[in-house]
Write an enzyme that holds these catalytic residues in place. Structure first.
Site, PDB file in Angstrom:
ATOM      1  CB  CYS A  35      -0.911  -0.006   1.233  1.00 56.52           C
ATOM      2  SG  CYS A  35      -2.075   1.395   1.263  1.00 56.52           S
ATOM      3  CG  ASP A  37      -0.713   3.995   5.326  1.00 54.58           C
ATOM      4  OD1 ASP A  37       0.183   4.494   6.043  1.00 54.58           O
ATOM      5  OD2 ASP A  37      -1.918   3.993   5.652  1.00 54.58           O
ATOM      6  NE  ARG A  39      -0.639   5.011   8.789  1.00 55.55           N
ATOM      7  CZ  ARG A  39      -1.925   4.897   9.103  1.00 55.55           C
ATOM      8  NH1 ARG A  39      -2.330   5.100  10.346  1.00 55.55           N
ATOM      9  NH2 ARG A  39      -2.816   4.574   8.175  1.00 55.55           N
ATOM     10  CG  HIS A  91      -1.719  -1.113   5.958  1.00 54.20           C
ATOM     11  ND1 HIS A  91      -2.298  -0.102   6.688  1.00 54.20           N
ATOM     12  CD2 HIS A  91      -1.803  -0.726   4.665  1.00 54.20           C
ATOM     13  CE1 HIS A  91      -2.696   0.860   5.862  1.00 54.20           C
ATOM     14  NE2 HIS A  91      -2.411   0.507   4.633  1.00 54.20           N
ATOM     15  CB  CYS A  94      -5.846  -0.414   4.528  1.00 57.73           C
ATOM     16  SG  CYS A  94      -5.474   0.162   2.864  1.00 57.73           S
TER      17      CYS A  94
HETATM   18 CO    CO Z   1      -3.462   1.209   3.010  1.00 54.23          CO
END
Ligand code: CO
Length: 203
Positions: A35, A37, A39, A91, A94
């Site tokens: 992803c 993302d 993090r 994750h 999400c």
């Molecule tokens: Co995500």
């Protein structure tokens, strides 16, 4: 820019030839499909140095049958770099999964999230049976990873690699933002016999 200078110095302090050696070639054994993302940074999560993991990221780690970007990454990784492992890593928590679940009109991205809604539709009964929204979202995150592992396996690229007896395994992992730990899902595939006959390519 300042961070970069300090980092480059730190790396060359440890190994003076680090960048010179790295500039000659890359020989990663892993392709990471994750992803976007902020993090969930591939190299940090699996603690690998530059040169050790080839990376493709998009919102909610989706592998679309006709996404030329993702397919090109898979083809280059498998056929040129000869990676031995493809890791699809999603994750918990999400935002892409939650947006697909919520179904609010967000504009263009709704078309991308449609692929996650397809996953939800396939497993709706099982997901909706869970008591809390958190549990439902967690399960949708897991189901999405398993589905994307299947999509990787269904590509002509991976099937050809297996037909040529290449050592290649596709893994489905999920990362927890809350404790920094990965969990392997029951979604490890390393040969054509394990995939749906609907998608198996024949001679
Ligand atoms: Co995500």
């Amino acid at each position: 820019m300042e961070n970069n200078k300090a980092w480059a110095k730190k790396m060359t302090d440890i190994d003076a030839d680090f960048f010179i050696n790295l500039s000659k070639q890359q020989t990663p054994e892993y392709l990471w499909i994750g992803c976007s993302d902020s993090r969930v940074s591939a190299n940090q999560v699996i603690d690998l140095a530059p040169g050790e993991v080839f990376v493709h990221r998009n919102i909610a780690n989706v592998v679309v049958h006709t996404d030329l970007n993702c397919l090109s990454v898979i083809q280059f990784a498998v056929e040129v770099l000869q990676v031995k492992h493809i890791i699809v890593c999603g994750h918990y928590g999400c935002g892409g999964i939650k947006a697909a679940y919520d179904g609010k009109d967000l504009g263009l991205i709704d078309n991308w999230l449609g692929h996650i809604k397809d996953v939800y539709r396939l497993h709706k009964q099982e997901i909706d049976a869970l008591p809390t929204e958190k549990e439902r979202l967690d399960l949708l995150c897991e189901k999405n990873i398993i589905e994307q592992v299947a999509n990787v396996c269904h590509t002509s690229i991976v099937q050809r690699a297996w037909r040529d007896k290449k050592d290649l395994t596709v893994h489905g992992w999920i990362y927890s933002i809350e404790n920094g730990l990965l969990k392997a899902l029951d979604a490890e595939v390393s040969d054509t016999a394990q995939i749906s006959s609907t998608h198996t390519l024949h001679d």
